[in-house]
Design a protein around this motif. Structure first.
Motif, mmCIF file in Angstrom:
data_model
loop_
_atom_site.group_PDB
_atom_site.id
_atom_site.type_symbol
_atom_site.label_atom_id
_atom_site.label_comp_id
_atom_site.label_asym_id
_atom_site.label_seq_id
_atom_site.Cartn_x
_atom_site.Cartn_y
_atom_site.Cartn_z
ATOM 1 N N THR A 1 8.191 9.273 6.686
ATOM 2 C CA THR A 1 7.728 10.656 6.777
ATOM 3 C C THR A 1 8.574 11.447 7.774
ATOM 4 O O THR A 1 8.904 12.615 7.533
ATOM 5 N N ASP B 1 9.911 15.049 -1.131
ATOM 6 C CA ASP B 1 8.626 15.738 -1.242
ATOM 7 C C ASP B 1 7.467 14.794 -1.547
ATOM 8 O O ASP B 1 6.307 15.158 -1.376
ATOM 9 N N THR B 2 7.751 13.585 -1.993
ATOM 10 C CA THR B 2 6.685 12.636 -2.325
ATOM 11 C C THR B 2 6.313 11.729 -1.147
ATOM 12 O O THR B 2 5.413 10.904 -1.280
ATOM 13 N N GLN C 1 4.715 12.391 1.582
ATOM 14 C CA GLN C 1 3.327 12.610 2.015
ATOM 15 C C GLN C 1 2.340 11.957 1.050
ATOM 16 O O GLN C 1 1.330 11.392 1.479
ATOM 17 N N ASP C 2 2.631 12.009 -0.249
ATOM 18 C CA ASP C 2 1.764 11.338 -1.224
ATOM 19 C C ASP C 2 1.761 9.832 -1.001
ATOM 20 O O ASP C 2 0.717 9.177 -1.090
ATOM 21 N N ARG D 1 2.342 8.374 1.840
ATOM 22 C CA ARG D 1 1.619 8.154 3.093
ATOM 23 C C ARG D 1 0.107 8.105 2.839
ATOM 24 O O ARG D 1 -0.586 7.222 3.343
ATOM 25 N N ASP D 2 -0.380 9.037 2.050
ATOM 26 C CA ASP D 2 -1.808 9.046 1.720
ATOM 27 C C ASP D 2 -2.221 7.760 1.009
ATOM 28 O O ASP D 2 -3.262 7.175 1.312
ATOM 29 N N ALA D 3 -1.394 7.315 0.074
ATOM 30 C CA ALA D 3 -1.697 6.083 -0.661
ATOM 31 C C ALA D 3 -1.695 4.864 0.254
ATOM 32 O O ALA D 3 -2.551 3.982 0.127
#
Length: 134
Positions: free
Chosen positions: A30, A64-65, A67-68, A70-72
């Protein structure tokens, strides 16, 4: 039991290890993605306007992915930690549902699900402390 902290890390399947490493990896990724986003305009200036489409495509597929991802990773870590403390055979929801909640006949006995829920909360809290998740 862990030789370092004396706490049992492994849950079902014995796979509680690696959560700290995943956190470090995703936070590093990130940070790199943020640095690349900050440098995007400079990168476009150096490469020229002819490469703008390729640069935008690269950023859309990778940077850009982050953060996605990171959430996962965090959702997966939380699920892994919860699997180590939640009793799947006699779940708290099933215990709560089996209680009598008739207002005309108030419960006069101790409800065992309360103790089970507190025990699960304490165990989860211990897992989170040991895991080092932020």
């Amino acid at each position: 039991m862990c030789c370092c902290c004396g706490f049992q890390h492994a849950g079902p399947g014995g796979r509680q290890f690696g959560i700290k490493e995943r956190v470090v990896a995703i936070e590093s990724l990130t940070a790199i993605a943020d640095a690349l986003k900050a440098a995007k305009s400079g990168l476009l200036a150096v490469l020229g306007s002819g490469m703008a489409k390729e640069v935008d495509s690269y950023f859309a597929r990778t940077v850009d992915t982050a953060q996605d991802l990171r959430d996962a990773i965090y959702r997966g870590g939380a699920k892994q930690l919860l699997s180590g403390v939640v009793d799947l055979d006699r779940g708290t929801a099933a215990q709560i549902a089996s209680c009598n909640y008739n207002i005309r006949e108030p419960a006069t006995a101790y409800q065992p699900w309360v103790e089970a829920l507190l025990k699960q909360y304490r165990a989860f809290n211990d897992f989170v402390k040991v895991s080092g998740l932020p």
